[in-house]
Design an enzyme around this catalytic site. Structure first.
Site, PDB file in Angstrom:
ATOM      1  CD  GLU A  36      42.607 -23.658 102.544  1.00  0.00           C
ATOM      2  OE1 GLU A  36      42.562 -23.263 103.729  1.00  0.00           O
ATOM      3  OE2 GLU A  36      43.217 -24.660 102.179  1.00  0.00           O
ATOM      4  NE  ARG A  93      23.806 -25.172  80.786  1.00  0.00           N
ATOM      5  CZ  ARG A  93      24.437 -24.145  80.252  1.00  0.00           C
ATOM      6  NH1 ARG A  93      24.266 -23.866  78.997  1.00  0.00           N
ATOM      7  NH2 ARG A  93      25.240 -23.398  80.963  1.00  0.00           N
ATOM      8  CD  GLN A  94      25.558 -33.744  82.686  1.00  0.00           C
ATOM      9  OE1 GLN A  94      25.604 -32.945  81.762  1.00  0.00           O
ATOM     10  NE2 GLN A  94      25.605 -35.040  82.479  1.00  0.00           N
ATOM     11  CG  HIS A 127      17.104 -26.225  82.133  1.00  0.00           C
ATOM     12  ND1 HIS A 127      17.119 -25.179  81.237  1.00  0.00           N
ATOM     13  CD2 HIS A 127      17.588 -27.297  81.473  1.00  0.00           C
ATOM     14  CE1 HIS A 127      17.575 -25.613  80.091  1.00  0.00           C
ATOM     15  NE2 HIS A 127      17.871 -26.895  80.204  1.00  0.00           N
ATOM     16  CG  ASP A 187      15.112 -24.738  73.666  1.00  0.00           C
ATOM     17  OD1 ASP A 187      14.065 -24.719  74.336  1.00  0.00           O
ATOM     18  OD2 ASP A 187      16.216 -24.360  74.112  1.00  0.00           O
ATOM     19  CE  LYS A 211      19.112 -24.722  72.068  1.00  0.00           C
ATOM     20  NZ  LYS A 211      19.231 -23.696  73.123  1.00  0.00           N
ATOM     21  CG  ASP A 238      16.044 -19.588  76.275  1.00  0.00           C
ATOM     22  OD1 ASP A 238      15.615 -20.572  76.920  1.00  0.00           O
ATOM     23  OD2 ASP A 238      16.992 -19.673  75.471  1.00  0.00           O
TER      24      ASP A 238
END
Ligand code: R5P
Length: 318
Positions: A36, A93-94, A127, A187, A211, A238
Site C-alpha cells: 500500500e 488497446r482495450q 493508439h 499494420d 498484420k 509505429d
C-alpha cells in the site's frame, strides 16, 4: 504553478520543471511492506495550478494506481486546477469489445482518471484518434511526428534520405531522387500516422504491411506488403514497441522483399521483457523512440536512440 512527478518518468519530469525555471514540488511516496502507498505533499497548494507528470507504462497497474493516489492528494490539498501530463497512456488497446463478454478496460481507466479530479490531460500519439472521445475533460493530443520528420531530414546525409527529400521540396521531383525511401506502416491501423509523416516529408511514398493478431494468444502474423519496397530504404513508423515482434518481423519481411535497409521510428518504448535483445538482433539498422517512457539503462542497446519530447510539453505548460 506546482509541478509534481510520480515515479514512472522522473527524468522527463525533472527536465520539464527545469525548462519552466521551476523545481519539482515535494512529494513523498511511501510504500508499506504490504504494497500500500501513502502520499504526502509538502507544499501549500491552495488555489494553485498543479501539473502531475506520470506515464502509465509497465508496471502499468502500479503506475496507474500511483497516478490516482497522487492526483487525488493534489486535489485534496486544495489545488485549483490539475493538468495530468501522461505521455504514455496505458490500456488503450482495450478500447472496445473484441470478443463477447470482454470489458472495455480503457473506459474504466478514463472513469478513474476523471474521478480523482484531473481537469485536463496532455498525452502523446494515442493508439487511435477516437481515444479523446472517451473523456469528458479536455485532452491535448500531441505527436512526436514533427520530431521524427526533423530527425529523418537530419539523417538524410548518412542514409541518403534528406537529399532526396530536400530535392523533392525544392524541385517538386517525383522521379528517381525520391525512389530510394519508403515509409512503412506495420499494420493497417498505422496508415493515418504514416500519411501524416509523409506530408511532413513532402510526400515521400508509403507502403503498408498486412498484420493479423490472434485475439486469444496475442500472437501476430505478417502476411504481406502492399507497396514495392525493392531497393529502398524503409522507414517503419509505429506508435509503440512492446515485445518488439511487430517491428522486428516487419524488418525481416521488408528485407525478404528487397528493402535495402530498415529504420524504425516509434513514439512509445514500452519494451516488455526481452524486447531490447530481440530488437538489437533484428535486421533493423537503427531504432528511434521518444522519452514518453523512461528507458532504464538495462534496456538500452546499441541500435537505440531516444529523442526528447521535452520542448513539446514545456511549450504547452508555459
Ligand atoms: C498495434 O496495433 C500497435 O500499433 C503496435 O504495433 C503494437 O502494439 C506493437 O506491439 P509489439 O511490439 O508487442 O509487437
Amino acid at each position: 504553478m506546482k509541478v509534481f512527478s510520480g515515479s514512472s518518468n522522473k527524468p522527463l519530469a525533472e527536465k520539464v520543471a527545469r525548462n519552466l525555471n521551476l523545481k519539482l514540488s515535494e512529494l513523498e511516496i511511501h510504500t508499506f511492506p504490504d504494497g500500500e502507498k501513502r502520499i504526502q505533499i509538502k507544499e501549500n497548494l491552495v488555489e494553485q495550478d498543479a501539473v502531475l507528470i506520470e506515464s502509465t507504462n509497465p508496471p502499468v497497474n502500479l503506475n496507474y494506481m500511483e497516478l490516482f493516489l497522487i492526483a487525488d492528494t493534489i486535489k485534496g490539498n486544495g489545488a485549483k486546477n490539475l493538468t495530468l501530463v501522461c505521455p504514455y497512456l496505458g490500456y488503450q488497446r482495450q478500447d472496445h469489445v473484441f470478443r463477447e463478454g470482454e470489458g472495455v478496460t480503457f473506459k474504466t481507466m478514463v472513469k478513474l482518471i476523471e474521478s480523482v479530479g484531473v481537469d485536463k490531460l496532455i498525452t502523446f500519439d494515442l493508439h487511435t484518434i477516437k481515444i479523446p472521445e472517451f473523456f469528458k475533460i479536455p485532452v491535448l493530443h500531441l505527436s512526436a511526428l514533427p520530431l521524427f520528420a526533423a530527425k529523418i531530414r537530419e539523417l538524410s546525409k548518412g542514409i541518403g534520405i534528406a537529399s532526396s527529400i530536400d530535392k523533392r521540396q525544392t524541385s517538386n521531383d517525383t522521379g528517381s531522387q525520391t525512389q530510394n525511401v519508403i515509409l512503412v506502416s506495420p499494420d493497417m491501423g498505422g496508415i493515418r500516422k504514416v500519411k501524416e509523416l509523409s506530408k511532413l516529408l513532402f510526400g515521400v511514398p508509403f507502403a503498408v504491411i498486412n498484420k493479423n493478431r490472434d485475439l486469444q494468444t496475442g500472437k501476430i502474423k505478417l502476411t504481406g506488403i502492399e507497396g514495392d519496397v525493392r531497393g529502398k530504404k524503409a522507414i517503419v513508423l509505429d506508435d509503440m514497441i512492446s515485445t518488439g515482434k511487430t517491428v522486428a518481423e516487419a524488418a525481416i519481411l521488408l528485407r525478404e522483399n528487397g528493402a535495402m535497409e530498415v529504420y524504425v521510428f516509434a513514439t512509445h518504448a514500452v519494451f516488455s521483457k526481452g524486447a531490447h535483445e530481440l530488437l538489437q538482433k533484428s535486421p533493423i539498422e537503427k531504432i528511434y523512440v521518444t522519452d514518453t517512457i523512461d528507458v532504464p539503462k538495462e534496456k538500452y542497446f546499441a541500435k537505440l536512440e531516444v529523442i526528447s519530447i521535452l520542448d513539446l510539453i514545456s511549450k504547452e505548460l508555459e
